[in-house]
Design a protein around this motif. Structure first.
Motif, mmCIF file in Angstrom:
data_model
loop_
_atom_site.group_PDB
_atom_site.id
_atom_site.type_symbol
_atom_site.label_atom_id
_atom_site.label_comp_id
_atom_site.label_asym_id
_atom_site.label_seq_id
_atom_site.Cartn_x
_atom_site.Cartn_y
_atom_site.Cartn_z
ATOM 1 N N ARG A 7 0.796 -0.925 -0.288
ATOM 2 C CA ARG A 7 0.004 -0.485 -0.574
ATOM 3 C C ARG A 7 0.365 0.990 -0.284
ATOM 4 N NH1 ARG A 7 -0.484 2.152 5.350
ATOM 5 N NH2 ARG A 7 0.570 0.777 6.667
ATOM 6 N N ILE A 8 0.035 2.484 -0.867
ATOM 7 C CA ILE A 8 1.182 3.470 -0.234
ATOM 8 C C ILE A 8 0.893 4.142 1.186
ATOM 9 C CG2 ILE A 8 1.524 6.638 -1.820
ATOM 10 C CD1 ILE A 8 1.853 3.544 -3.048
ATOM 11 N N ARG A 9 1.776 4.589 1.862
ATOM 12 C CA ARG A 9 2.064 4.487 2.816
ATOM 13 C C ARG A 9 2.245 5.999 3.268
ATOM 14 N NH1 ARG A 9 4.912 -0.036 2.716
ATOM 15 N NH2 ARG A 9 3.869 -1.615 3.601
ATOM 16 N N ASN A 10 3.336 7.259 2.334
ATOM 17 C CA ASN A 10 3.631 8.439 2.773
ATOM 18 C C ASN A 10 3.259 9.025 1.700
ATOM 19 O OD1 ASN A 10 6.296 7.612 1.525
ATOM 20 N ND2 ASN A 10 6.373 6.008 3.550
ATOM 21 N N LEU A 11 4.187 10.011 1.230
ATOM 22 C CA LEU A 11 4.124 11.057 -0.079
ATOM 23 C C LEU A 11 5.341 10.602 -0.716
ATOM 24 C CD1 LEU A 11 2.756 13.575 -0.905
ATOM 25 C CD2 LEU A 11 4.640 14.759 0.030
ATOM 26 N N SER A 12 6.305 10.363 0.087
ATOM 27 C CA SER A 12 7.885 9.583 -0.816
ATOM 28 C C SER A 12 6.839 8.422 -1.498
ATOM 29 C CB SER A 12 8.851 9.778 -0.319
ATOM 30 O OG SER A 12 8.522 8.609 0.288
ATOM 31 N N SER A 13 6.422 7.709 -1.224
ATOM 32 C CA SER A 13 6.156 6.533 -2.092
ATOM 33 C C SER A 13 4.604 7.118 -2.827
ATOM 34 C CB SER A 13 5.108 6.012 -0.995
ATOM 35 O OG SER A 13 6.113 4.865 0.054
ATOM 36 N N LEU A 14 3.799 8.127 -3.183
ATOM 37 C CA LEU A 14 3.118 8.450 -3.818
ATOM 38 C C LEU A 14 4.046 8.833 -5.194
ATOM 39 C CD1 LEU A 14 -0.085 8.765 -4.361
ATOM 40 C CD2 LEU A 14 0.084 11.222 -3.169
ATOM 41 N N THR A 15 4.641 9.227 -5.530
ATOM 42 C CA THR A 15 5.663 10.206 -6.184
ATOM 43 C C THR A 15 6.181 8.970 -6.341
ATOM 44 O OG1 THR A 15 7.649 10.532 -5.255
ATOM 45 C CG2 THR A 15 5.935 12.379 -4.923
ATOM 46 N N MET A 16 6.537 7.978 -5.553
ATOM 47 C CA MET A 16 7.208 6.755 -6.711
ATOM 48 C C MET A 16 5.976 6.313 -7.499
ATOM 49 S SD MET A 16 10.570 7.568 -6.336
ATOM 50 C CE MET A 16 10.987 5.484 -6.724
ATOM 51 N N PHE A 69 9.145 0.969 -19.261
ATOM 52 C CA PHE A 69 8.136 0.266 -18.666
ATOM 53 C C PHE A 69 8.660 -1.102 -18.320
ATOM 54 C CE2 PHE A 69 6.129 -4.367 -18.682
ATOM 55 C CZ PHE A 69 4.619 -4.322 -19.162
ATOM 56 N N ASN A 70 9.549 -1.753 -17.988
ATOM 57 C CA ASN A 70 10.311 -2.169 -17.257
ATOM 58 C C ASN A 70 10.465 -1.306 -15.430
ATOM 59 O OD1 ASN A 70 10.337 -4.917 -18.138
ATOM 60 N ND2 ASN A 70 12.481 -4.424 -18.762
ATOM 61 N N MET A 71 11.823 -0.773 -16.103
ATOM 62 C CA MET A 71 11.261 0.791 -14.722
ATOM 63 C C MET A 71 10.486 0.884 -14.155
ATOM 64 S SD MET A 71 13.543 4.544 -14.977
ATOM 65 C CE MET A 71 12.151 5.283 -16.158
ATOM 66 N N GLY A 72 8.814 1.612 -14.441
ATOM 67 C CA GLY A 72 7.668 1.720 -14.439
ATOM 68 C C GLY A 72 7.648 0.773 -13.602
ATOM 69 N N VAL A 73 8.000 -0.489 -13.990
ATOM 70 C CA VAL A 73 6.976 -1.702 -13.025
ATOM 71 C C VAL A 73 8.240 -1.364 -11.468
ATOM 72 C CG1 VAL A 73 6.941 -4.254 -12.706
ATOM 73 C CG2 VAL A 73 6.467 -3.636 -15.058
ATOM 74 N N TYR A 74 9.042 -1.812 -11.686
ATOM 75 C CA TYR A 74 10.538 -1.413 -11.231
ATOM 76 C C TYR A 74 9.618 -0.088 -9.547
ATOM 77 C CZ TYR A 74 13.637 -4.148 -13.575
ATOM 78 O OH TYR A 74 13.893 -4.628 -14.138
ATOM 79 N N TYR A 75 9.079 0.739 -10.000
ATOM 80 C CA TYR A 75 9.124 1.858 -9.428
ATOM 81 C C TYR A 75 7.332 1.968 -8.904
ATOM 82 C CZ TYR A 75 12.798 5.138 -10.560
ATOM 83 O OH TYR A 75 13.896 5.942 -10.915
ATOM 84 N N ALA A 78 8.402 -0.588 -5.616
ATOM 85 C CA ALA A 78 9.112 -0.537 -4.963
ATOM 86 C C ALA A 78 7.816 1.165 -3.947
ATOM 87 C CB ALA A 78 9.726 0.556 -4.846
ATOM 88 N N SER A 79 7.313 1.303 -4.516
ATOM 89 C CA SER A 79 6.549 2.329 -3.786
ATOM 90 C C SER A 79 5.152 1.573 -2.902
ATOM 91 C CB SER A 79 5.283 3.059 -4.947
ATOM 92 O OG SER A 79 4.591 2.186 -5.778
ATOM 93 N N LEU A 80 4.599 0.487 -2.973
ATOM 94 C CA LEU A 80 3.870 -0.449 -2.796
ATOM 95 C C LEU A 80 4.424 -1.186 -1.279
ATOM 96 C CD1 LEU A 80 1.953 -2.199 -5.823
ATOM 97 C CD2 LEU A 80 1.189 -0.021 -3.835
ATOM 98 N N ASN A 81 5.691 -1.329 -0.946
ATOM 99 C CA ASN A 81 6.343 -2.373 -0.566
ATOM 100 C C ASN A 81 7.185 -0.783 0.253
ATOM 101 O OD1 ASN A 81 6.343 -4.630 -0.265
ATOM 102 N ND2 ASN A 81 6.704 -4.032 -2.466
ATOM 103 N N ASN A 82 7.202 0.456 0.091
ATOM 104 C CA ASN A 82 7.615 1.794 0.518
ATOM 105 C C ASN A 82 9.218 1.620 0.735
ATOM 106 O OD1 ASN A 82 7.142 4.478 2.126
ATOM 107 N ND2 ASN A 82 7.206 2.888 4.074
ATOM 108 N N LEU A 83 9.630 1.185 -0.299
ATOM 109 C CA LEU A 83 11.941 0.982 -0.182
ATOM 110 C C LEU A 83 12.520 2.411 0.060
ATOM 111 C CD1 LEU A 83 11.460 -2.275 -2.775
ATOM 112 C CD2 LEU A 83 11.510 -2.032 0.329
ATOM 113 N N LYS A 84 11.973 3.214 0.901
ATOM 114 C CA LYS A 84 12.626 4.494 0.895
ATOM 115 C C LYS A 84 14.380 4.774 0.576
ATOM 116 C CE LYS A 84 10.288 6.673 3.377
ATOM 117 N NZ LYS A 84 9.572 8.483 4.678
ATOM 118 N N ILE A 85 14.794 3.542 0.834
ATOM 119 C CA ILE A 85 16.132 3.226 0.477
ATOM 120 C C ILE A 85 16.113 3.468 -1.464
ATOM 121 C CG2 ILE A 85 16.952 0.918 0.073
ATOM 122 C CD1 ILE A 85 19.400 3.488 1.291
#
Length: 141
Positions: A7-16, A69-75, A78-85
């Motif tokens: 899920r989207i947990r914060n603003l940075s995840s939303l931007t991603m 396409f691939n980069m979109g999937v990665y992002y 990452a956003s759904l898993n809150n991978l801030k690093i």
């Protein structure tokens, strides 16, 4: 794999997420309709009969679209898993992408319409960077 935790947990995840969805969309459009992508960047669209031997425009567009396409999937993942690093790693490299693309236009290697791709990267980097800074200053996970 616990998909219910995605899920989207914060603003940075939303931007991603937004950047990822756009990258995925541009990738799909480029793969399905290369002419649409060329038109979107205000580039001349040639019929297949007009292309000369050694014109690899469509091959490079296919490769770029698949990468998008691939980069979109990665992002998105990452956003759904809150991978801030991961978010932090992307910010400087997206600025580098803007710089390289802008220099390509300035040097005459790429047409002026290509600057929009670099600007898209820069705006995304700034928004993600600001969101990360905001969350860090407020101790937001």
């Amino acid at each position: 794999m616990n998909i219910s935790a995605w899920r989207i947990r914060n603003l940075s995840s939303l931007t991603m997420l937004i950047f990822g969805l756009l990258a995925l969309l541009f990738g799909v459009v480029g793969l399905l309709s290369p002419a649409t992508m060329l038109q979107a960047m205000n580039l001349q669209v040639l019929d297949m009969a007009q292309r000369t031997e050694g014109d690899y425009t469509l091959m490079f567009l296919t490769a770029s679209s698949m990468a998008s396409f691939n980069m979109g999937v990665y992002y998105i993942l990452a956003s759904l898993n809150n991978l801030k690093i991961f978010y932090r790693w992307t910010v400087p490299f997206r600025v580098v992408t803007f710089t390289v693309f802008t220099l390509a236009v300035m040097r005459g290697i790429a047409p002026s319409g290509f600057i929009a791709v670099g600007a898209w990267e820069l705006v995304g980097a700034i928004l993600t960077g600001l969101a990360l800074w905001y969350e860090s200053s407020r101790n937001i996970e």
